[in-house]
Design a protein around this motif. Sequence first.
Motif, mmCIF file in Angstrom:
data_model
loop_
_atom_site.group_PDB
_atom_site.id
_atom_site.type_symbol
_atom_site.label_atom_id
_atom_site.label_comp_id
_atom_site.label_asym_id
_atom_site.label_seq_id
_atom_site.Cartn_x
_atom_site.Cartn_y
_atom_site.Cartn_z
ATOM 1 N N THR A 1 0.842 -1.207 0.000
ATOM 2 C CA THR A 1 0.000 0.000 0.000
ATOM 3 C C THR A 1 0.874 1.252 0.000
ATOM 4 O O THR A 1 0.395 2.348 -0.273
ATOM 5 C CB THR A 1 -0.896 0.038 1.249
ATOM 6 N N ASP B 1 3.398 2.032 -1.994
ATOM 7 C CA ASP B 1 3.661 2.598 -3.328
ATOM 8 C C ASP B 1 2.437 2.407 -4.216
ATOM 9 O O ASP B 1 2.537 2.399 -5.442
ATOM 10 C CB ASP B 1 4.910 1.962 -3.958
ATOM 11 N N ASP B 2 1.300 2.199 -3.556
ATOM 12 C CA ASP B 2 0.017 2.069 -4.266
ATOM 13 C C ASP B 2 -0.040 0.907 -5.254
ATOM 14 O O ASP B 2 -0.871 0.879 -6.148
ATOM 15 C CB ASP B 2 -0.354 3.388 -4.993
ATOM 16 N N SER B 3 0.846 -0.056 -5.078
ATOM 17 C CA SER B 3 0.727 -1.242 -5.926
ATOM 18 C C SER B 3 -0.378 -2.162 -5.398
ATOM 19 O O SER B 3 -0.715 -3.169 -6.016
ATOM 20 C CB SER B 3 2.061 -1.984 -6.004
ATOM 21 N N ALA C 1 -4.213 -2.031 -2.901
ATOM 22 C CA ALA C 1 -5.174 -1.315 -2.058
ATOM 23 C C ALA C 1 -5.188 -1.984 -0.681
ATOM 24 O O ALA C 1 -4.819 -3.160 -0.563
ATOM 25 C CB ALA C 1 -6.551 -1.404 -2.697
#
Lengths: 537, 537
Positions: free
Chosen positions: B79, B81-83, B85
């Motif tokens: 979460t 590096d927003d890879s 949710a």
Amino acid sequence: MLSKCKAAVRAPQRAVQCVRQTPIAISSIPHRASLAPYHLGHRHTSSLPPRSPELTTLTPKHIAQLRTLLPHPSSVISTLDDSAAPDDLIPFNRDWMGKYEGRSGVVVRPISTEEVSKVIKWCAENGVGVVPQGGNTGLVGGSTPIHDELILSLSSLTRIRSFDPLSGILIAESGLILEQIDTFLSKQSPSFIFPLDLGAKGSCQIGGNVATNAGGLRLLRYGSLRGSVLGLEVVLPDGKIWDGLSGLRKDNTGYDLKQLFIGSEGSIGIITAISILCPRRPTTHNVALFSLPSYEACLSVFAETKTHLGEILSAFEMFDRTSYEAVKKHGGARRVFEEGNEGEFYCLVETGGSNAEHDSEKLTRLFESLISSSSILDGVLAQDTTQSASLWQIRELCPESLSKAGKAYKYDLSVPVEKMYSLVEKMRERLRDVGMLRDDGSGKVKSVAGFGHMGDGNLHLNVVATEFSDEVQSAIEPFVYELVAQNNGSISAEHGLGSMKAPYISYSQSSTSIELMRRIKKMFDPKGIMNPYKFIT
Amino acid sequence: MLSKCKAAVRAPQRAVQCVRQTPIAISSIPHRASLAPYHLGHRHTSSLPPRSPELTTLTPKHIAQLRTLLPHPSSVISTLDDSAAPDDLIPFNRDWMGKYEGRSGVVVRPISTEEVSKVIKWCAENGVGVVPQGGNTGLVGGSTPIHDELILSLSSLTRIRSFDPLSGILIAESGLILEQIDTFLSKQSPSFIFPLDLGAKGSCQIGGNVATNAGGLRLLRYGSLRGSVLGLEVVLPDGKIWDGLSGLRKDNTGYDLKQLFIGSEGSIGIITAISILCPRRPTTHNVALFSLPSYEACLSVFAETKTHLGEILSAFEMFDRTSYEAVKKHGGARRVFEEGNEGEFYCLVETGGSNAEHDSEKLTRLFESLISSSSILDGVLAQDTTQSASLWQIRELCPESLSKAGKAYKYDLSVPVEKMYSLVEKMRERLRDVGMLRDDGSGKVKSVAGFGHMGDGNLHLNVVATEFSDEVQSAIEPFVYELVAQNNGSISAEHGLGSMKAPYISYSQSSTSIELMRRIKKMFDPKGIMNPYKFIT
């Protein structure tokens, strides 16, 4: 017990014959201690590790202090205060084979765990090296001193603390002799059996058995001590008592500390009592002995035996002709098979079950199958417990008889079972190549023999020489260890490292393993007082 | 397999009836993961250990570094590096019961031992706490983070490295699911069986099984993993790989290091592969289920069963009426016995042998004996493998069905077998006394159930409540642990310590033991990065 030999198992030429109703006369196994007269062995001074300057040299003043800790008069015997003559200490300083010998001047025999604790605390405070000693029946020089270490004998810790006839859990002190426990169970609770049996049962002590993770004759059926031992009481290297005498079959609350002490050979603590789960004694027994032409035949008989006997198979042992000849010559065994039917190999099969008729049927089918496949030259089936014991004794007498045949170099090796006997053959080849094994018997090596626990892939390789010498030893080692390493085997399947194999551990363990072991040793025994110069160095 | 139900085993009134030829219809066991929808559990924040300031808080920069170590795109999800949710990480952060939940922001899934080694080396250098995770099927919160630790999932290590059809030695990677291995063996080498079986076999991974020393359903016959596991490959807390993948049954060359890792719950290293000895699969099987009036009757049937079945007995499991009712209601099991013959207790007996006729005879004698002693109310014997599986499923569905019946507090206790069920009775009494268990069902506790491995003295005590709350928990704990300690039992027979039982270890271990364990933990993991806040703290 089978009541009679089934006609059906006879074949026209290669009969599975009955053992004569007169039991095979084999002299009962003498205790190891009485087998090996205490003549001075060859002391490999050249290869001995030097005495550590960190460890204290004992003086009469030290002995006086020990006497205040252990008030019972016979608990301390020492040449330093003339309470003992040097000869009195020989049985403690020298191993039963006469191969290893130290020069300790003091033996202490505490009578309780608290006394063991007091001695060890004192040793830690005074920087005194300690060798824990059980029955002194080991084969790798682990229970005798290298230099002048104090010998702590466990032989006065002999109480059976409890036995629960419901669960079979026995709590007993370390100094009890294995045979005493067997006798206790036979008398008190014959429906249980001790899960360990060894040729040295008349002398070895159970604390030493656990400290060396002894394997023995019942491993195939009951598994190793790592499974049977439920808990331990241990005096740690600072003298603290660790009470880990659990009576539980399952306990997942933290690291299984007892496993560190099982097989630790006195390097990180002294086992003073054990809690062990005794399995139910099978109500029916059978013992058969087969004569076979080759090791390939042994492998095929082993496979057939597992198929036919399944869950009742309790032992599968092997010995070769050289071992058998030694037992006949030096162990007093009479011939079992007719001369023409004596083979190059012998396999002993034992069953333990709960229904005699069922076991008999399974055995009969095995015999029929073996006869039809011509795997065996001959076979005998014991008719009663005396005959069973006689057949077992042939196998059990192998180590002692080979020791009587000369100076026996003993190696205890573990490799995949199909490669097991090739180690014996390669060793013979090697010793012939260097001129030590000669057809006319004039060499320094008289014979090379192999026997062992085929069910566990564990070979006992014996090189019988005319003398214990550096020359013979260096013809065998490290060659034998290299052979084992090539086969990803163990240089010590069940005998441990002691002083004999400590220098060769890298043939079986990686540098990472050895480094971890050294850190564990250091963590428990930062002063290095416990069984120094051995095991992990 | 018995071909038909013997007339001889019927008694006039209490017949040992045959299971209907139409198999008992019980829905097949769903995987644990699918059983427990990921609803947010009660997070016992009040009792959580505080986050260690020694451990690094991860940032996007750290995630970028991890990606250079593990180049495969799906090997790192975060979460940070927003890879991923936050919901993507819930299956890793939360346990299957919905009882434990951490807040890790990153999951790494290395695809090789070398990658595990790289990650751990990096964690050690950067002071990052790591939670190793297998199938996440544990019951003590051992495989989910407490705070924001990095989750290292083993699920991509799924190679079977080798299998030797001669010896039965299997070398396999940690991420393999237990059922996959069972299937592999059934297809490739049906004469061997994996020595471990569990209700969670469809989800649990073998690395996790070994790391938690799982016990399960085959322990009575094949012993614990401490005996079956021959070797391990482990990534140590500094990232070094320890290759201890031995294929030997016996090896006495130093401390048995693998024993430290078995049951260590990821506290001193990460198991990446195991070498295990698969025993021969019995060729004949039988499963019987008995209905009994009392726990005393269970004890007497257990004793009679051991006598009659001897070496072919492979499992003896028990469950009480409360467990059985839950399985019927929530597990989809049909009634096995007529209503009048349903008892307070049920025992499942399994045999495994090598001769169907012999096994059948032994069972018949057992049945005759049970009927004549009036120990059982009724009994059924499976007629084929489908029926055997159906009977087993009743027992295997107990834990899941009780979890469906409410919020189940689960305790895994070990005490002497004769005292086993008294723990359930005393717990009921206690919860009645505090007003939580009420006859009209209005209390916060709906029921207290007991089932487990009677052959090992291992009880699974379940308290089914309407909610997971501090109030219910404090009515149960430490009361339950005190009960166990009074009986010299273990507060965790097979489930381990995890975060749930770490604070209660002193009910089962002495202060000397705990001190030794702390020193071992410190020696291996001086930075405290491995599965922090759990096990030994």
